[in-house]
Design a protein around this motif. Structure first.
Motif, mmCIF file in Angstrom:
data_model
loop_
_atom_site.group_PDB
_atom_site.id
_atom_site.type_symbol
_atom_site.label_atom_id
_atom_site.label_comp_id
_atom_site.label_asym_id
_atom_site.label_seq_id
_atom_site.Cartn_x
_atom_site.Cartn_y
_atom_site.Cartn_z
ATOM 1 N N SER A 238 46.333 23.317 21.150
ATOM 2 C CA SER A 238 45.192 24.138 22.961
ATOM 3 C C SER A 238 44.215 24.650 22.456
ATOM 4 O O SER A 238 43.015 24.477 23.153
ATOM 5 N N CYS A 239 43.928 24.478 20.677
ATOM 6 C CA CYS A 239 42.332 24.067 20.799
ATOM 7 C C CYS A 239 42.011 21.881 21.143
ATOM 8 O O CYS A 239 41.215 21.777 20.972
ATOM 9 N N GLY A 240 43.272 21.367 21.538
ATOM 10 C CA GLY A 240 42.572 19.730 21.781
ATOM 11 C C GLY A 240 42.890 19.273 20.014
ATOM 12 O O GLY A 240 42.149 18.394 20.406
ATOM 13 N N GLU A 241 43.464 20.163 18.872
ATOM 14 C CA GLU A 241 43.562 19.220 17.621
ATOM 15 C C GLU A 241 45.046 19.274 17.314
ATOM 16 O O GLU A 241 45.695 19.068 18.990
ATOM 17 N N LYS A 242 45.715 18.501 16.230
ATOM 18 C CA LYS A 242 46.661 18.049 15.866
ATOM 19 C C LYS A 242 47.584 18.723 14.682
ATOM 20 O O LYS A 242 46.241 18.431 14.159
ATOM 21 N N SER A 243 48.338 18.930 14.570
ATOM 22 C CA SER A 243 48.624 19.512 13.752
ATOM 23 C C SER A 243 50.875 18.957 13.035
ATOM 24 O O SER A 243 51.114 18.463 14.838
ATOM 25 N N VAL B 191 38.349 31.734 13.773
ATOM 26 C CA VAL B 191 39.720 31.026 13.043
ATOM 27 C C VAL B 191 39.790 29.887 13.726
ATOM 28 O O VAL B 191 40.134 28.566 13.322
ATOM 29 N N ILE B 192 39.168 29.505 15.311
ATOM 30 C CA ILE B 192 39.386 28.042 16.186
ATOM 31 C C ILE B 192 38.317 27.676 15.531
ATOM 32 O O ILE B 192 39.021 26.669 15.718
ATOM 33 N N LYS C 90 45.767 18.887 9.864
ATOM 34 C CA LYS C 90 46.647 20.321 10.226
ATOM 35 C C LYS C 90 47.703 20.150 9.770
ATOM 36 O O LYS C 90 48.149 19.479 10.474
ATOM 37 N N ILE C 91 48.273 21.467 8.645
ATOM 38 C CA ILE C 91 49.879 21.601 8.625
ATOM 39 C C ILE C 91 50.099 22.568 9.068
ATOM 40 O O ILE C 91 49.682 24.026 9.189
ATOM 41 N N VAL C 92 51.174 23.068 9.758
ATOM 42 C CA VAL C 92 51.789 24.212 9.652
ATOM 43 C C VAL C 92 53.288 24.978 9.909
ATOM 44 O O VAL C 92 53.986 23.780 9.797
ATOM 45 N N ILE C 93 53.488 25.661 9.952
ATOM 46 C CA ILE C 93 54.133 26.482 9.312
ATOM 47 C C ILE C 93 55.758 27.144 10.142
ATOM 48 O O ILE C 93 56.950 26.932 10.232
#
Length: 292
Positions: A163-168, A140-141, A150-153
């Motif tokens: 926390s993974c160093g990615e943007k969403s 998953v990570i 990435k889009i999050v709900i």
């Protein structure tokens, strides 16, 4: 307008919250004039099967193709302008015009990561949960590191991605306030009437809710529990009622009859059934996580 293609993880003949949200987006985008396509695969990324299953899956594939049974026709209306396609696997998908593709589950994100087409103008991963029920936490990570927007709900999912160093981008789910509404005043409801979703998944943890109901029943014999779900009726005590796939009007009535909504899920991306109780005026929500 640019075409938008939603890659689904599978066919969806039965109601499912995550699918419903995607279908809502598809319908509303189509109404706004966007060309929209929904693609369903028979086989998802990483699937392994023997020769017996290979034959069975191909027969199922042909059956659904002929009768178009991969569509959610019985439980959700898809706008007529939206094209729905049934493929063996998503990697076989061929773009014939400029479009963006939206992955709607971790399996589809894995399929999309290396997908290439001269018409592809963007990749998006629509994240509705930490999807470690069929993939490991590490997988998953890893999916969050794919070169896909990435889009999050929900904010807790955004925190994980961050926390993974990615943007969403956080886009909270909307809700159709005309679908569920208050028809029975709260003061007129039986305070011992409880409503709860029945599900066979361990993540939904209905067994914990059932144990809690038994404890409450001993102290309050007036307790009555109404369950709803897509599965066949389980063995239940006489003080339960179960409704399988209730129609809209009946579903609204069941919520309006309840004084308490009980949720027992171990984890929810957003909690669609919980939010419904707000629209119909269920005054109390109980989240059960452990029964001692």
């Amino acid at each position: 307008m640019r075409k938008i293609v939603f890659w689904m993880p599978r066919a969806c003949m039965e109601p499912a919250g995550g699918f419903k949200i995607v279908f809502e987006y598809a319908n509303r985008l189509a109404k706004d004039g966007f060309p929209v396509e929904i693609v369903y695969p028979m086989i998802h990324y990483g699937a392994r099967y023997d020769w017996k299953h290979a034959i069975a899956y191909r027969l199922i594939f042909l059956w659904r193709l002929i009768f178009k049974s991969y569509k959610p026709a019985k439980w959700f209306h898809i706008e007529d302008s939206i094209r729905q396609r049934w493929l063996w696997k998503l990697e076989n998908y061929q773009l014939k015009e400029p479009a963006v593709i939206v992955a709607t589950a971790i399996e589809t994100a894995y399929s999309l990561q290396n997908y290439q087409s001269k018409y592809l103008e963007g990749k998006f991963n629509f994240i509705q949960g930490f999807e470690n029920w069929s993939f490991t936490d590490e997988q998953v990570i890893q999916s969050y590191h794919f070169p896909i927007k990435k889009i999050v709900i929900s904010t807790w999912l955004k925190d994980i991605v961050n926390s993974c160093g990615e943007k969403s981008v956080f886009i909270p789910n909307g809700f159709d306030f005309t679908f569920f509404n208050v028809k029975n005043p709260i003061t007129d409801r039986n305070e011992y009437e409880v409503i709860c979703m029945y599900h066979t998944s361990a993540l939904k943890d209905f067994s914990t809710a059932s144990k809690a109901f038994d404890i409450v029943k001993e102290k309050h014999p007036q307790l009555h529990v109404t369950l709803f779900g897509v599965f066949d009726k389980p063995d239940l005590p006489v003080w339960y009622d179960y409704y399988q796939r209730p129609e809209k009007e009946l579903f609204n009535k069941l919520y309006n009859n309840a004084a308490i909504y009980v949720g027992s899920s171990q984890v929810e991306g957003w909690g669609l059934t919980v939010v419904k109780r707000c629209n119909v005026g269920v005054p109390l929500f109980v989240q059960i996580t452990k029964v001692i």
